[in-house]
Design a protein around this motif. Structure first.
Motif, mmCIF file in Angstrom:
data_model
loop_
_atom_site.group_PDB
_atom_site.id
_atom_site.type_symbol
_atom_site.label_atom_id
_atom_site.label_comp_id
_atom_site.label_asym_id
_atom_site.label_seq_id
_atom_site.Cartn_x
_atom_site.Cartn_y
_atom_site.Cartn_z
ATOM 1 N N ARG A 43 -1.957 10.713 -1.682
ATOM 2 C CA ARG A 43 -1.760 9.586 -0.842
ATOM 3 C C ARG A 43 -1.259 9.987 0.486
ATOM 4 N NH1 ARG A 43 0.164 5.962 -4.528
ATOM 5 N NH2 ARG A 43 1.485 4.408 -3.382
ATOM 6 N N ALA A 44 -0.178 9.168 0.159
ATOM 7 C CA ALA A 44 0.699 9.437 2.027
ATOM 8 C C ALA A 44 0.307 10.514 3.059
ATOM 9 C CB ALA A 44 1.870 9.591 1.156
ATOM 10 N N GLY A 45 -0.209 11.486 2.437
ATOM 11 C CA GLY A 45 -0.806 12.597 3.652
ATOM 12 C C GLY A 45 -2.037 12.759 3.892
ATOM 13 N N GLU A 46 -3.166 11.486 2.972
ATOM 14 C CA GLU A 46 -4.340 11.100 3.650
ATOM 15 C C GLU A 46 -4.586 10.440 4.563
ATOM 16 O OE1 GLU A 46 -5.619 12.701 -0.864
ATOM 17 O OE2 GLU A 46 -5.527 10.786 -0.749
ATOM 18 N N PRO A 47 -5.594 10.627 5.656
ATOM 19 C CA PRO A 47 -6.180 9.444 6.225
ATOM 20 C C PRO A 47 -6.522 8.103 5.443
ATOM 21 C CG PRO A 47 -7.870 10.807 6.273
ATOM 22 C CD PRO A 47 -7.052 11.727 5.474
ATOM 23 N N LYS A 48 -6.120 6.900 6.133
ATOM 24 C CA LYS A 48 -6.375 5.133 4.802
ATOM 25 C C LYS A 48 -7.597 4.472 5.634
ATOM 26 C CE LYS A 48 -2.308 5.831 3.609
ATOM 27 N NZ LYS A 48 -1.702 7.163 4.395
ATOM 28 N N ARG A 68 0.613 -1.003 -0.128
ATOM 29 C CA ARG A 68 0.252 -0.092 -0.174
ATOM 30 C C ARG A 68 0.710 1.362 0.149
ATOM 31 N NH1 ARG A 68 -3.291 1.569 5.068
ATOM 32 N NH2 ARG A 68 -0.775 3.254 5.803
ATOM 33 N N ASP A 69 2.124 0.924 0.753
ATOM 34 C CA ASP A 69 2.863 2.446 1.487
ATOM 35 C C ASP A 69 4.095 2.255 0.224
ATOM 36 O OD1 ASP A 69 0.755 3.190 2.494
ATOM 37 O OD2 ASP A 69 2.475 2.428 3.895
ATOM 38 N N VAL A 70 3.992 1.753 -0.891
ATOM 39 C CA VAL A 70 5.406 1.769 -2.140
ATOM 40 C C VAL A 70 4.591 2.132 -3.574
ATOM 41 C CG1 VAL A 70 6.065 0.011 -4.111
ATOM 42 C CG2 VAL A 70 5.970 -1.093 -0.859
ATOM 43 N N PHE A 99 1.290 9.328 -4.952
ATOM 44 C CA PHE A 99 1.996 8.563 -3.804
ATOM 45 C C PHE A 99 1.899 9.975 -2.732
ATOM 46 C CE2 PHE A 99 5.363 8.090 -0.907
ATOM 47 C CZ PHE A 99 4.947 6.141 -0.278
ATOM 48 N N THR A 100 2.886 11.273 -3.064
ATOM 49 C CA THR A 100 2.541 12.102 -2.413
ATOM 50 C C THR A 100 1.523 12.763 -1.534
ATOM 51 O OG1 THR A 100 4.315 12.618 -3.225
ATOM 52 C CG2 THR A 100 3.768 14.543 -2.125
ATOM 53 N N SER A 125 4.725 9.426 -9.182
ATOM 54 C CA SER A 125 5.337 10.297 -7.767
ATOM 55 C C SER A 125 4.250 11.645 -7.034
ATOM 56 C CB SER A 125 6.700 11.736 -8.122
ATOM 57 O OG SER A 125 7.148 12.654 -6.964
#
Lengths: 371, 192
Positions: free
Chosen positions: A351-356, A316-318, A348-349, A345
């Motif tokens: 979604r990385a900062g959003e709640p899951k 998920r985080d790759v 990824f950037t 990129s």
């Protein structure tokens, strides 16, 4: 320059500003304006019409909606793990450590190529396999492959054009036929590629599908020899064509559930096969297939033996950025590669900062893992 | 009424480091901003961005050590306290950012589990465990600090031009001096 030695109390006088001070302020303002203007230009501030990676991801979000924490495309997926056993045949083509004889750990992700996290599997037409080979010394090889023979478009501009032209019209819920035909009229190469894609044999699941790199890459040998290649993961499981009509309401996650059931019976294998390009074979246009008679080299076997739902810290985080490459594999002149890397990129950037929230794809406690 | 004292020049190695890093950092800021708005050039710009950032980090450490070995010349004695304070504070901030921006870049790539490829098979180890939220925060921090560094560089250039054009106290010449031997910097006036 004429100047008398200044009395020190006047040297640093700021008020009232003398002509020298005004000249210094003016010069500073000019330099600041030039540098800040140049930086803004480099950042695209003066070319708002230029297609950027942010605009591509914005287009995905416009068409699919924003689903916080999820990938903007290939949104519905599951994480896999296994290993790659190299047979050493790739060593003469590429100095990449992954091709030396031996076994390396591999993780990855199966997904369907739609930008919506809860799309039923039977509403999707393209399946993808993303892999991350972990090499000694911190090197990695990441690759995102699809079960289609060619990519539908040659450039990121055309990709955005195709997405926009074929997006459902909010009024009808269906693509506007006039816009669709106008786009294909102006882009016959896209129409030709889509014909190859829709006409391909469609495997019944993830396990017996084969996946292509689509973009060309360059293998660089130890002696510096460069070979243009496209690679594929060729299924070992027998190719069972998907029945055209499935009665009743199918399991919305049948692709993933079938794969988990298949893995419960044992590991699934693919052969990594490199197709060797000849001079004149198109490397900068992923819509064009290479001739069928090109040499194919079997580089080794991918074995997948574990599947799990997306979760913190796994696939998920790759970011399966296709330009995370080890020494010995380089990008070709295909313009899609840098554009994919750039857009992935941004996705990824964001979604990385959003709640899951949990993926639609979940597996029973024992999963499909044999171990 | 005594003439304003002239600053002696920086040692040649200090000047070399300063101008080399000036070029590298300004190029780096343009690459960093430019690669986020370019599809075609994204990959090669990123391939330059990583090793250049690490080179800046290494040179910042060299520079900090060099400062201990050959300290910079003192500011002119006549400089008002508030200007001297601004000069010192802005240099502390410049040094802090020369370290912080590349370190945050390295840390954010580590948190995102990107391999930090310098060249070929040379890959730096991660300096943080994988955590996508940490990546998101550091990713924003990287941009904010880089823009702060850019603003500080503009202020630094402005201050240098004030010394060169308005104050004419030799401070500008102490760095903008192309002689190899560290002679006392001269302003136009002092040779008479």
């Amino acid at each position: 320059m004429q100047s008398e030695p200044d009395p020190s109390k006047d040297t640093y006088r700021l008020w009232p500003p003398g002509p020298r001070l005004l000249a210094a302020l003016g010069a500073s303002a000019l330099v600041a304006l030039a540098l800040a203007g140049g930086l803004a230009y480099a950042g695209g501030l003066f070319t708002p019409g230029r297609l950027t990676q942010r605009a591509i991801v914005d287009t995905f979000q416009k068409i699919n909606g924003v689903h916080p924490g999820f990938r903007r495309n290939h949104t519905k997926g599951a994480c896999i793990a296994g290993h790659f056993e190299s047979n050493g045949a790739g060593q003469r083509l590429s100095k990449a450590v992954v091709f030396a004889p031996g076994t390396l750990p591999v993780t990855g992700r199966f997904a369907v190529a739609v930008g919506k996290p809860f799309v039923p599997d039977n509403k999707t037409q393209v399946r993808s396999l993303a892999l991350r080979f972990e090499l000694p010394g911190g090197e990695e090889w990441r690759t995102g492959m699809n079960d289609i023979p060619v990519f539908p478009v040659p450039t990121a501009q055309d990709f955005t054009g195709l997405m926009t032209a074929t997006a459902p019209d909010p009024a009808t819920g269906k693509p506007d036929p006039a816009r669709v035909s106008a786009f294909f009229g102006a882009h016959p190469e896209v129409a030709a590629a889509l014909k190859r894609i829709t006409g391909r044999p469609f495997a019944s699941g993830f396990a017996n599908a084969s996946y292509n790199s689509l973009d060309a890459f360059r293998f660089v040998a130890a002696d510096g020899t460069v070979t243009p290649v496209r690679w594929a993961m060729m299924a070992v499981d027998p190719d069972v064509a998907e029945p055209a009509d499935q009665p009743g309401t199918p399991d919305p996650d049948y692709l993933f559930d079938d794969l988990a059931a298949r893995l419960a019976r044992g590991p699934v294998e693919w052969h990594l096969v490199a197709t060797i390009g000849q001079p004149g074979d198109p490397t900068a246009d992923a819509t064009l297939p290479w001739p069928d008679d090109r040499q194919k080299v079997d580089l080794g076997t991918l074995t997948i033996d574990h599947i799990e739902a997306e979760a913190a810290g796994n696939c998920r985080d790759v970011n399966f950025d296709p330009l995370v490459l080890p020494a010995g594999i380089e990008p070709s002149d295909d313009p899609l590669l840098s554009a994919r890397s750039a857009a992935y990129s941004v996705s990824f950037t964001r979604r990385a900062g959003e709640p899951k929230s949990p993926s639609e794809v979940q597996f029973p406690a024992q999963g499909g893992a044999p171990q | 009424m005594s003439p304003a004292p002239m600053s002696p020049a920086f040692p040649a190695f200090s000047r070399l480091l300063h101008w080399l890093m000036a070029l590298m950092i300004i190029a780096m800021l343009f690459i960093g901003i430019g690669m986020q708005a370019s599809l075609a050039d994204y990959h090669w710009l990123l391939s330059v961005h990583r090793p250049l950032g690490i080179a800046i980090l290494v040179l910042a450490a060299v520079r900090l050590l060099n400062r201990r070995v050959s300290p910079p010349p003192a500011l002119p004695a006549g400089m008002p306290g508030v200007l001297a304070f601004a000069a010192h504070a802005s240099h502390v901030a410049l040094y802090a950012l020369m370290f912080a921006v590349p370190l945050v870049g390295w840390a954010m790539l580590s948190a995102a589990r990107y391999p930090v490829v310098l060249y070929g098979s040379l890959v730096l180890p991660p300096i943080l465990p994988q955590n996508d939220m940490v990546f998101a925060i550091l990713r924003t921090t990287h941009t904010v600090l880089a823009l702060a560094l850019f603003a500080l560089i503009l202020a630094h250039i402005g201050a240098a031009l004030m010394h060169a054009i308005a104050f004419r106290d030799g401070v500008f010449q102490s760095m903008a001096n192309w002689r190899l031997r560290p002679v006392r910097a001269c302003s136009g006036a002092s040779g008479r």
